[in-house]
Write a protein that holds these residues in place. Structure first.
Motif, PDB file in Angstrom:
ATOM      1  N   HIS A 193       0.820  -1.217   0.000  1.00  0.00           N
ATOM      2  CA  HIS A 193       0.000   0.000   0.000  1.00  0.00           C
ATOM      3  C   HIS A 193       0.847   1.257   0.000  1.00  0.00           C
ATOM      4  N   ASP A 194       2.122   1.091   0.339  1.00  0.00           N
ATOM      5  CA  ASP A 194       3.024   2.251   0.315  1.00  0.00           C
ATOM      6  C   ASP A 194       3.610   2.488  -1.082  1.00  0.00           C
ATOM      7  N   VAL A 195       3.394   1.558  -1.985  1.00  0.00           N
ATOM      8  CA  VAL A 195       3.905   1.740  -3.355  1.00  0.00           C
ATOM      9  C   VAL A 195       2.721   2.004  -4.275  1.00  0.00           C
ATOM     10  N   SER A 196       2.512   3.261  -4.606  1.00  0.00           N
ATOM     11  CA  SER A 196       1.386   3.574  -5.485  1.00  0.00           C
ATOM     12  C   SER A 196       1.762   4.685  -6.452  1.00  0.00           C
ATOM     13  N   VAL A 197       1.040   4.736  -7.536  1.00  0.00           N
ATOM     14  CA  VAL A 197       1.281   5.755  -8.566  1.00  0.00           C
ATOM     15  C   VAL A 197      -0.076   6.312  -8.985  1.00  0.00           C
ATOM     16  N   ASP A 198      -0.177   7.610  -9.079  1.00  0.00           N
ATOM     17  CA  ASP A 198      -1.402   8.216  -9.598  1.00  0.00           C
ATOM     18  C   ASP A 198      -1.315   8.336 -11.114  1.00  0.00           C
ATOM     19  N   VAL A 199      -2.320   7.811 -11.777  1.00  0.00           N
ATOM     20  CA  VAL A 199      -2.319   7.777 -13.246  1.00  0.00           C
ATOM     21  C   VAL A 199      -3.468   8.644 -13.751  1.00  0.00           C
ATOM     22  N   GLN A 200      -3.168   9.466 -14.737  1.00  0.00           N
ATOM     23  CA  GLN A 200      -4.163  10.406 -15.245  1.00  0.00           C
ATOM     24  C   GLN A 200      -4.777   9.943 -16.577  1.00  0.00           C
ATOM     25  N   PHE A 201      -6.074  10.247 -16.733  1.00  0.00           N
ATOM     26  CA  PHE A 201      -6.752  10.028 -18.017  1.00  0.00           C
ATOM     27  C   PHE A 201      -7.516  11.290 -18.415  1.00  0.00           C
ATOM     28  N   TYR A 202      -7.829  11.399 -19.694  1.00  0.00           N
ATOM     29  CA  TYR A 202      -8.613  12.520 -20.234  1.00  0.00           C
ATOM     30  C   TYR A 202      -7.900  13.853 -19.981  1.00  0.00           C
ATOM     31  N   GLY A 203      -8.631  14.904 -19.663  1.00  0.00           N
ATOM     32  CA  GLY A 203      -8.015  16.212 -19.438  1.00  0.00           C
ATOM     33  C   GLY A 203      -7.606  16.892 -20.737  1.00  0.00           C
ATOM     34  N   TRP A 204      -6.731  17.911 -20.611  1.00  0.00           N
ATOM     35  CA  TRP A 204      -6.307  18.670 -21.790  1.00  0.00           C
ATOM     36  C   TRP A 204      -4.863  19.113 -21.645  1.00  0.00           C
ATOM     37  N   VAL A 205      -4.289  19.566 -22.753  1.00  0.00           N
ATOM     38  CA  VAL A 205      -2.869  19.917 -22.744  1.00  0.00           C
ATOM     39  C   VAL A 205      -2.708  21.434 -22.761  1.00  0.00           C
ATOM     40  N   ASN A 206      -1.947  21.924 -21.820  1.00  0.00           N
ATOM     41  CA  ASN A 206      -1.691  23.355 -21.702  1.00  0.00           C
ATOM     42  C   ASN A 206      -0.237  23.629 -22.080  1.00  0.00           C
ATOM     43  N   LYS A 207      -0.037  24.417 -23.149  1.00  0.00           N
ATOM     44  CA  LYS A 207       1.337  24.758 -23.563  1.00  0.00           C
ATOM     45  C   LYS A 207       1.554  26.251 -23.342  1.00  0.00           C
ATOM     46  N   TYR A 208       2.643  26.582 -22.667  1.00  0.00           N
ATOM     47  CA  TYR A 208       2.939  28.002 -22.473  1.00  0.00           C
ATOM     48  C   TYR A 208       4.438  28.205 -22.303  1.00  0.00           C
ATOM     49  N   THR A 209       4.845  29.456 -22.325  1.00  0.00           N
ATOM     50  CA  THR A 209       6.249  29.788 -22.124  1.00  0.00           C
ATOM     51  C   THR A 209       6.399  30.373 -20.737  1.00  0.00           C
ATOM     52  N   ASN A 210       7.318  29.856 -19.959  1.00  0.00           N
ATOM     53  CA  ASN A 210       7.440  30.335 -18.579  1.00  0.00           C
ATOM     54  C   ASN A 210       8.312  31.606 -18.513  1.00  0.00           C
ATOM     55  N   ASP A 211       8.533  32.117 -17.291  1.00  0.00           N
ATOM     56  CA  ASP A 211       9.254  33.375 -17.112  1.00  0.00           C
ATOM     57  C   ASP A 211      10.658  33.331 -17.708  1.00  0.00           C
ATOM     58  N   GLY A 213      11.435  31.848 -20.321  1.00  0.00           N
ATOM     59  CA  GLY A 213      11.336  31.692 -21.777  1.00  0.00           C
ATOM     60  C   GLY A 213      11.321  30.254 -22.231  1.00  0.00           C
ATOM     61  N   LYS A 214      11.075  29.341 -21.307  1.00  0.00           N
ATOM     62  CA  LYS A 214      11.076  27.921 -21.666  1.00  0.00           C
ATOM     63  C   LYS A 214       9.665  27.441 -21.998  1.00  0.00           C
ATOM     64  N   GLN A 215       9.581  26.590 -23.026  1.00  0.00           N
ATOM     65  CA  GLN A 215       8.297  25.978 -23.406  1.00  0.00           C
ATOM     66  C   GLN A 215       7.888  24.954 -22.348  1.00  0.00           C
ATOM     67  N   ILE A 216       6.729  25.154 -21.762  1.00  0.00           N
ATOM     68  CA  ILE A 216       6.246  24.185 -20.776  1.00  0.00           C
ATOM     69  C   ILE A 216       4.990  23.507 -21.332  1.00  0.00           C
ATOM     70  N   VAL A 217       4.932  22.205 -21.183  1.00  0.00           N
ATOM     71  CA  VAL A 217       3.737  21.479 -21.599  1.00  0.00           C
ATOM     72  C   VAL A 217       3.154  20.818 -20.375  1.00  0.00           C
ATOM     73  N   SER A 218       1.904  21.090 -20.081  1.00  0.00           N
ATOM     74  CA  SER A 218       1.328  20.372 -18.942  1.00  0.00           C
ATOM     75  C   SER A 218      -0.014  19.756 -19.318  1.00  0.00           C
ATOM     76  N   TRP A 219      -0.160  18.538 -18.898  1.00  0.00           N
ATOM     77  CA  TRP A 219      -1.386  17.770 -19.148  1.00  0.00           C
ATOM     78  C   TRP A 219      -2.193  17.852 -17.862  1.00  0.00           C
ATOM     79  N   GLN A 220      -3.339  18.428 -17.926  1.00  0.00           N
ATOM     80  CA  GLN A 220      -4.021  18.736 -16.675  1.00  0.00           C
ATOM     81  C   GLN A 220      -5.528  18.484 -16.662  1.00  0.00           C
ATOM     82  N   ASP A 221      -6.067  18.576 -15.445  1.00  0.00           N
ATOM     83  CA  ASP A 221      -7.520  18.460 -15.196  1.00  0.00           C
ATOM     84  C   ASP A 221      -8.120  17.116 -15.621  1.00  0.00           C
ATOM     85  N   GLY A 222      -7.291  16.099 -15.640  1.00  0.00           N
ATOM     86  CA  GLY A 222      -7.809  14.775 -15.997  1.00  0.00           C
ATOM     87  C   GLY A 222      -8.385  14.069 -14.789  1.00  0.00           C
TER      88      GLY A 222
END
Ligand code: KOT
Length: 841
Positions: A193-211, A213-222
Motif C-alpha cells: 500500500h506504500d507503493v502507489s502511482v497516480d495515473v491520469q486520463f482525459y483532461g487537456w494539454v496546456n502549452k505556455y512559455t514560462n518566465d 522563456g522555456k516551453q512548458i507542456v502540462s497535461w491537466q484536469d484529468g
C-alpha cells in the motif's frame, strides 16, 4: 544499503531474523503454527484446504527470506535490470513449484503424511493463477522462471486482474463462461500500500512559455486513478534468487473519492467514481490473437504502462545517475504491442516532466526498449483510433504525432523519391477514422525487434514489417526462438520421467542445462530402460484416464493411442481439421467388417481449449467436437476403437496432467500462421510424438530431433498465398473425402445439422481461408502412418527417447540467455557467496 535502524541495534535484528525451515519437523512445526494461529483452525477442523493454506504459508515464509535478500543484493549490486512488461502472466499453481525450487518437496511430502494428508491432494487445492489467455501469457511465466533460475536481476510488470481467464463449462455441447474470481485466498501476493502511482486520463494539454522563456507542456484536469502494487515472489530453481512480479491494482485516488462529494449529497456519484476506477483492473480480456479496440482495454494498457514506468524511473532516480546512463541501468522488453504506450510515456516523462530535450530523450527511449512480435494474424495487430487516443490521452497523441513526424522526415531524407513508402510506414493509417498502428510505433521506439521462431522471424521481415527492414536494415530484426521451463514442464509435471532420466545421466543437472539430455541417446537400446520409459508413459495415460473418468464419467482404454490437441480454439489452429479427420475415421470404422476392425489401433482423441466468448466460429467447433463425442462414444460398432473426449476448462494445472499422457499431439495450424507454439515443445519433452505442419517452432523441432521422429504433413507456408488465390480464381474443388465427411454431418449424424452449416460453407463456399481441404488428404494419410508406426512399440519408444534426448535447445533458459546477450545486454548476478553462506547455516 540504507537503513533507519542504528548500527548498534542491528545485532538484535540479525539474531532474530528467521532462517526458514529445512527439516521435516521444522516444516510440520511451521505448518501447524500457521494452521492454528494465522488461520485459527485446529486438529479438529483442518480440512485439505486448511492444510494447503498452512503449507503454502510455511513455504511462503521461506521464499520471503530469500526474496528480501535477493532484492537487497540486486540493489546493492547496482547492475542493469530487465523489466518484462506483459499484460498476461499465466502462472498456474505456485506451491508445487515453490517446493521443488527450494528443494523441499520431499520434506513437505513426509511432513504432510505425518499430519494425515497426501501431498497430491494438498497441491490440488490451489486455484490456478490464470492471468493470461494461452501461449503468450504462459511464455511470460516460463521467462520469469528462467530469469530467476539464471540469477538475472529481472522484474515482471503486469495487471492484477480480479478475474482471470473465465472458467469453461460445457452445457449441451456448448461452451459456457463462468467468471474466475481467484483472490479469495491468495497467499502468494503482497499488497504494497506504500507503493502507489497516480495515473491520469482525459483532461487537456496546456502549452505556455514560462518566465525564463522555456516551453512548458502540462497535461491537466484529468481523472486520476491510483495504481497500487501487489508483489508476487518468483523463485528460481536451485538458487537463492527470488525475483519480483509486480502487479498493479486500480482504485479511485483518495483525492478523487471525495469526501466533499459525500457531504454535498453526491454519495451515489462518489461510489460510481470508485467503481469506475476499480473497473480498470477488474478483468482480463479473454481474446487470444484478437484485438477488438475497446476503450477499457486501452485504459488498462496505459494504466499499467504509466504505473510501471513511474516505478522504474523512481528507482533509477534514487541512484542519482545522469539521464544519459538510463539505458545502462534499465532494459524494458515489450511482450507484444500491448505495452507500446510505455515508449510514449517514457518520452513524456523525460521531456515534459524532467525537462530533457526531445532528441536526447528519444535516444534514451530507443536504447531502452525491445519489442517482441508474437503474431502475423491481421486481426491481432493492434490499431487504436486517433479520436479515442485524443480523448483519453491527449498529450500522448501529440507525442505520437511528433515521433511520426521526425521518423517520416528521416525516411524522406533517405528515400526522397519514394512517396508511397512514407504512407506505408507512417504510424498513422490514413483511414476513416485515422488509426495508430501500434506495431509500427513499437518498432520505431525500440532498438531491437524479434520474432519467436525462425520461420516467424523471417515472415515478419518479408511481409508485415518489410518496409521497416528497408528503412532500418536487417540487423534491427532478429529471432529468439521460444522455450519452456523444464522445471515445470518436465520435473513437476512428470516426476517419474525426470527421475528416470536423472538415474541414467547421473544427476538432475539437466534441469539447469537441458542440453545434458543428449546423454540419454546411448541408452536407446537399453532394454530395461526402454521398458521403464514405456511404463512411465503408460502410468501417465492411466492418470489421465482417471481424470477423464472423474470429470466426464466414462472410461477410456489407457492402452489406446492417446491423440491430444489442447490449445486455444481458433480457426487458424485448425481443430476443425482434427475433428473432420475423426469423423472420417468413424465413417471408416462403421464401414468395416469385424475382422477388419480387429486390425485397427484403438485411439482416444482428446480435445481441450477455450474459445473467446465472442468468437462464434470457434464455439461452433467446440459444439461439433462434443456432438461427435456423444455419438461416437456410445456407438457399439466402435467400442474401444475410437473415443472422442472434450476436456473442460483446459488450464495450466490440467496441462500438467495432460501433456505427459500423450502418444501423439496435434500442432496443425495452416503453415505461416502459428508464430511459434510452445506446447509442441512440452509434448515432445515428455516423450510424445507430434503430428504437425511445417509451421512455427515445429520446423526447428524437426531439425533438432530428426525428420524420422516427427509426423509432418500439409502445404508449405510459401504456397499458402497462391492456394488461397486459386480457391477464388481457379477450378477449385473440395477434397472428395472431406465432402463425404460434410455429407455425414449434413445428414444429421451428429444432431442438428444446421448448427454446423457455417463451418462447412466456410470451406465449400467462402474460399477455405485456412486450407482445411487442401491439407485434408495429407493429414489423413499421415494419421494412417501413425497407426502403423504405433504398432511397432519398440521402434516407437526409440523415437520417443531419441526425441527427448535432442530437445535441449527448447529450454527457456537458452532463450533468456539469448535475450540477455543480444537484446538486453545484462549479466547474471553472482550468487556463489550467498549459496555458500546458506550451505553453512
Ligand atoms: C495477441 C493478442 C492478444 C492476446 C494474445 C495474442 C497472441 C498470442 N499473439 N501471439 N500469441 C501466441 O504467442 C505465443 C508465444 O510467443 C506463440 O507461441 C503463439 O504461436 C502465438 O499465437
Amino acid at each position: 544499503v540504507e537503513s533507519s535502524i542504528p548500527e548498534h541495534m542491528r545485532e538484535a535484528w540479525k539474531k532474530f531474523s528467521p532462517k526458514g525451515f529445512t527439516t521435516k519437523d521444522e516444516f510440520e512445526s511451521e505448518a501447524v503454527k500457521h494452521i492454528e494461529t494465522t488461520l485459527a483452525r485446529s486438529l479438529f477442523n483442518c480440512d485439505e484446504l486448511a492444510a494447503y493454506s498452512g503449507t503454502a504459508l510455511a513455504f511462503r515464509d521461506r521464499l520471503i527470506i530469500d526474496w528480501n535478500k535477493t532484492q537487497q543484493r540486486q540493489s546493492f549490486a547496482d547492475q542493469k535490470r530487465l523489466y518484462y512488461l506483459s499484460l498476461e502472466f499465466l502462472m498456474g499453481r505456485a506451491l508445487d513449484n515453490a517446493m521443488l525450487n527450494v528443494g523441499l518437496k520431499n520434506v513437505a511430502k513426509d511432513g504432510l503424511a505425518d499430519l494425515g494428508f497426501r501431498i497430491e491432494d494438498i497441491i490440488a487445492q490451489e486455484h490456478d493463477a490464470a492471468l493470461g489467455n494461452g501461449g503468450l501469457g504462459r511464455l511470460a511465466a516460463c521467462f520469469l522462471d528462467s530469469m530467476a533460475t539464471l540469477n538475472y536481476a529481472a522484474w515482471g510488470y503486469g495487471l492484477r486482474y480480479r478475474y482471470g481467464i473465465f472458467k469453461q463449462e460445457i452445457q449441451d455441447g456448448y461452451q459456457v463462461e463462468i467468471p474466475d474470481y481467484w483472490l479469495d485466498f491468495n497467499p502468494w501476493e503482497f499488497p504494497r500500500h506504500d507503493v502507489s502511482v497516480d495515473v491520469q486520463f482525459y483532461g487537456w494539454v496546456n502549452k505556455y512559455t514560462n518566465d525564463e522563456g522555456k516551453q512548458i507542456v502540462s497535461w491537466q484536469d484529468g481523472e486520476i486513478v491510483t495504481a497500487t502494487a501487489y508483489d508476487v515472489p518468483v523463485p528460481g530453481y536451485g538458487t537463492p534468487t527470488v525475483n519480483n512480479l509486480r502487479l498493479w491494482s486500480s482504485k479511485a485516488s483518495s483525492g478523487e473519492f471525495d469526501f466533499a462529494k459525500f457531504n454535498s449529497g453526491e454519495y451515489e456519484s462518489a461510489v460510481a467514481d470508485e467503481q469506475r476506477a476499480e473497473t480498470i483492473s477488474a478483468v482480463l480480456y479473454p481474446n487470444d490473437n484478437l484485438e477488438r479496440g475497446k476503450e477499457l482495454r486501452l485504459k488498462q494498457q496505459y494504466f499499467w504502462c504509466a504505473a510501471s514506468l513511474h516505478d522504474i524511473v523512481r528507482r533509477f532516480k534514487k541512484s542519482k545517475r545522469k539521464w544519459s546512463e538510463f539505458s545502462d541501468q534499465v532494459a524494458i522488453q515489450l511482450n507484444d504491442t500491448h505495452p507500446t504506450l510505455a515508449i510514449v510515456e517514457l518520452q513524456r516523462i523525460l521531456v515534459d516532466m524532467e525537462g530533457l530535450g526531445w532528441d536526447e530523450a528519444w535516444t534514451i527511449v530507443t536504447s531502452t526498449f525491445g519489442y517482441t512480435n508474437h503474431t502475423v494474424l491481421p486481426e491481432a495487430l493492434e490499431k487504436w483510433s486517433v479520436p479515442l487516443i485524443q480523448n483519453l490521452l491527449p498529450r500522448h497523441l501529440q507525442i505520437i504525432y511528433e515521433i511520426n513526424l521526425q521518423f517520416l522526415q528521416s525516411v524522406e531524407k533517405r528515400f526522397p523519391k519514394d512517396r508511397d513508402l512514407l504512407g506505408r510506414v507512417s504510424i498513422i493509417e490514413e483511414s476513416q477514422p485515422k488509426m495508430v498502428r501500434m506495431a509500427y510505433l513499437a518498432i520505431i521506439g525500440s532498438h531491437k525487434v524479434n520474432g519467436v521462431a525462425e520461420l516467424h522471424s523471417d515472415l515478419i521481415k518479408t511481409t508485415i514489417f518489410k518496409d521497416f527492414v528497408k528503412v532500418y536494415g536487417p540487423d534491427k530484426f532478429t529471432n529468439v526462438t521460444n522455450g519452456i521451463t523444464p522445471r515445470r514442464w518436465l520435473h513437476q509435471a512428470n516426476p517419474r520421467l525426470s527421475e528416470l532420466i536423472a538415474s541414467k545421466i547421473g544427476s538432475y543437472e539437466f534441469l539447469k542445462d537441458l542440453t545434458l539430455l543428449n546423454k540419454l541417446e546411448p541408452f536407446v537400446d537399453d532394454k530395461e530402460f526402454k521398458k521403464e520409459w514405456a511404463e512411465i508413459k503408460y502410468a501417465n495415460k492411466v492418470r489421465l484416464a482417471q481424470h477423464i473418468q472423474t470429470t466426464k464419467g466414462y472410461s477410456v482404454n489407457p492402452k489406446a493411442l492417446f491423440d491430444i490437441q489442447v490449445k486455444r480454439i481458433h480457426e487458424y489452429k485448425r481443430q476443425q481439421l482434427n475433428i473432420f479427420g475423426v469423423i472420417h475415421r468413424y465413417m471408416a470404422i462403421k464401414s468395416m467388417s469385424p475382422e477388419e476392425r480387429k486390425k485397427l489401433v484403438p485411439r482416444v482423441s482428446v480435445f481441450g481449449g477455450k474459445a473467446a466468448p465472442g468468437y462464434w466460429m470457434a464455439k461452433t467447433i467446440i459444439h461439433l467436437i462434443n456432438k461427435v463425442g456423444e455419438v461416437v462414444n456410445k456407438d457399439p460398432d466402435v467400442g474401444d476403437l475410437l473415443k472422442v473426449v472434450f476436456l473442460e476448462d483446459y488450464n495450466v494445472s490440467k496441462a500438467e496432467i495432460i501433456v505427459p499422457a500423450s502418444d501423439i499431439s496435434e500442432h496443425i495450424s495452416t503453415a505461416g500462421t502459428e508464430a511459434s507454439g510452445t506446447s509442441n515443445m512440452k509434448f515432445v519433452l515428455n516423450g510424445g510424438m507430434i503430428i504437425g505442419t511445417l509451421d512455427g517452432a515445429n520446423i526447428e523441432i524437426t531439425r533438432e530431433i530428426g525428420e524420422q521422429n516427427i509426423f509432418l504433413f500439409g502445404n508449405l507456408s510459401e504456397d499458402v498465398e497462391d492456394l488461397r488465390h486459386h480457391h477464388f480464381y481457379g477450378d477449385y474443388k473440395v477434397n472428395p473425402e472431406l465432402v463425404k465427411v460434410f455429407d455425414c454431418i449434413k445428414k444429421g449424424t451428429f444432431g442438428d445439422e444446421g448448427a454446423f452449416g457455417a463451418l462447412i460453407s466456410g470451406i465449400v463456399e467462402h474460399g477455405d481461408y485456412y486450407l482445411v481441404s487442401d491439407d485434408f488428404n495429407s493429414y489423413c494419410q499421415t494419421q494412417d502412418l501413425i497407426d502403423e508406426a504405433y504398432k511397432d512399440q519398440d521402434a516407437w519408444v526409440t523415437k520417443s527417447i531419441t526425441s527427448v534426448a535432442r530437445m535441449g535447445f527448447f529450454t527457456s533458459d537458452r532463450c533468456i540467455n539469448e535475450y540477455a546477450d543480444t537484446i538486453w545486454n545484462i549479466e547474471p548476478l553472482d550468487v556463489a557467496e550467498e549459496k555458500e553462506v546458506r550451505a553453512r547455516t
